[in-house]
Write an enzyme that holds these catalytic residues in place. Structure first.
Site, PDB file in Angstrom:
ATOM      1  N   SER A  87       0.789  37.267  18.243  1.00  0.00           N
ATOM      2  CA  SER A  87       0.430  37.443  16.968  1.00  0.00           C
ATOM      3  C   SER A  87      -0.073  36.202  16.223  1.00  0.00           C
ATOM      4  CB  SER A  87       1.418  37.921  15.953  1.00  0.00           C
ATOM      5  OG  SER A  87       1.855  39.268  16.325  1.00  0.00           O
ATOM      6  N   TRP A  88       0.348  35.113  16.075  1.00  0.00           N
ATOM      7  CA  TRP A  88       0.014  33.945  15.368  1.00  0.00           C
ATOM      8  C   TRP A  88      -0.977  33.435  16.267  1.00  0.00           C
ATOM      9  CZ3 TRP A  88      -1.895  31.664  11.721  1.00  0.00           C
ATOM     10  CH2 TRP A  88      -1.430  30.464  11.322  1.00  0.00           C
ATOM     11  N   LYS A 113      13.459  27.058   7.460  1.00  0.00           N
ATOM     12  CA  LYS A 113      13.255  28.353   6.288  1.00  0.00           C
ATOM     13  C   LYS A 113      13.402  29.491   7.177  1.00  0.00           C
ATOM     14  CE  LYS A 113       8.998  29.339   8.662  1.00  0.00           C
ATOM     15  NZ  LYS A 113       8.492  30.757   8.829  1.00  0.00           N
ATOM     16  N   ARG A 139      -1.418  36.312  29.201  1.00  0.00           N
ATOM     17  CA  ARG A 139      -0.622  36.400  30.646  1.00  0.00           C
ATOM     18  C   ARG A 139      -1.241  37.596  31.355  1.00  0.00           C
ATOM     19  NH1 ARG A 139       3.932  33.998  32.003  1.00  0.00           N
ATOM     20  NH2 ARG A 139       4.385  33.484  29.810  1.00  0.00           N
ATOM     21  N   ARG A 140      -1.738  38.595  30.749  1.00  0.00           N
ATOM     22  CA  ARG A 140      -1.993  39.892  31.219  1.00  0.00           C
ATOM     23  C   ARG A 140      -3.390  39.698  31.157  1.00  0.00           C
ATOM     24  NH1 ARG A 140      -0.268  43.908  27.960  1.00  0.00           N
ATOM     25  NH2 ARG A 140       0.572  42.580  26.528  1.00  0.00           N
ATOM     26  N   GLY A 162       3.192  25.906   7.240  1.00  0.00           N
ATOM     27  CA  GLY A 162       2.859  26.261   5.936  1.00  0.00           C
ATOM     28  C   GLY A 162       3.254  27.847   5.738  1.00  0.00           C
TER      29      GLY A 162
END
Length: 333
Positions: free
Chosen positions: A11-12, A191, A32-33, A136
């Site tokens: 996702s990131w 965090k 990977r896929r 951030g």
């Protein structure tokens, strides 16, 4: 034109690949896929992780990590923090020896209590001056939606930080530069644990006073630990500190907060994982961060009690009572 590799296509990683592309950087992702690679190269999307994000034309993908990093001036690592070491064993010899290596990961390694930049330096045999960390208030769904956000790129070599910042300065993404790698990295790791505590408070039906108290005292714990490790305390007042902490503790998009909410509602760790199909980074890192704090003699009661819930079977109600019953000590509010 700057060339960057992004390993992997989660996702990131996918959202940040789009940021780089929108900033004018040529990007090759590693996945990977083969089906993920085909989607990115033909449909311009990664349906499994960012289905609504249309990737820029200057972003492509491959299943071959050597092909991904070939000719890259920037190599971005975005894997689960506890999987970094085993992946780097295979990637270390492929990374160009003059490339900047950027960590998007926010965790502390179990067993070694090493920060991600330390793992990169050790396993990848990469000079610390070439390792940058980016951190951030950067919830990936909002970045993917191109909502304005800012972040910190920290590197011991300020010129490297500036080079990475230039490569990801998109119209909706503002990178600032710093040299405090320790503080930037630690703020991003701790965090996640504080967000578990804030989520538990939410799940137990507590209000904003309770959550604000957790966030504030969590920031105090992070700062104490950071200073003990050699970080600049001012870092924790900025984007990589309180900025990231607020976003992760308060947003329903935060995996760690959501995981904590479910724990606060009475679910076990195993039940939350079964329902969400995900493990939040704070669940994995809280023990390592607690070990790090104990090694340096730093008092971290919130982190200690989150670890007790996640790994020792204590209930959120029990740790709330324990925290509220603590005797006042000579510490700043």
């Amino acid at each position: 034109m700057t060339r960057a590799a992004v390993l992997t296509a989660g996702s990131w990683g996918t959202a940040f690949a789009a940021v780089l592309g929108d900033a004018g950087t040529t990007v090759r992702m590693w996945a990977r896929r083969q089906e993920v690679v085909d989607q990115i190269n033909t449909e311009r999307v990664n349906r499994d992780y960012q289905p609504d994000l249309v990737l820029p034309d200057n972003v492509s993908a491959t299943t071959d990590p050597a092909e991904a990093v070939e000719g890259a001036q920037i190599v971005v690592l975005s894997v689960p923090s506890q999987k970094l070491r085993e992946n780097l064993v295979h990637w270390a010899d492929l990374i160009p020896r003059d490339a900047a290596v950027v960590s998007l990961m926010k965790g502390v390694e179990l067993g070694t209590t090493k920060r991600m930049s330390e793992v990169i330096a050790e396993v990848g045999k990469i000079e610390p001056e070439r390792i940058a960390v980016l951190s951030g208030p950067n919830l990936s769904p909002e970045i993917a939606a191109k909502q304005p956000a800012a972040s910190v790129v920290a590197c011991l070599d300020h010129a490297v930080a500036e080079m990475v910042a230039d490569a990801c300065a998109a119209p909706y993404f503002r990178p600032y530069t710093a040299t405090d790698v320790i503080g930037t990295e630690l703020g991003g790791a701790v965090k996640n644990v504080v967000a578990l505590a804030a989520g538990m408070a939410e799940g137990m039906g507590m209000g904003d006073n309770s959550k604000a108290s957790i966030i504030t005292r969590g920031l105090a714990e992070t700062t104490r630990l950071g200073v003990a490790l050699g970080a600049d305390p001012a870092t924790f007042s900025g984007l990589a500190g309180v900025g990231d902490l607020i976003a992760t503790c308060m947003s329903p998009l935060s995996r760690n907060r959501t995981f904590g909410v479910n724990l606060g509602k009475g679910m076990s760790v195993e039940e939350v994982i079964a329902v969400t199909k995900q493990t939040a980074e704070g669940v994995k890192s809280c023990e390592a961060i607690l070990d790090l704090a104990r090694h340096h003699g730093v008092d971290v009661p919130i982190i200690e009690n989150v670890a007790a819930v996640v790994h020792d079977g204590r209930t959120p109600e029990e740790v709330v009572r324990a925290l509220m019953a603590r005797r006042l000590k000579a510490e700043k509010h």
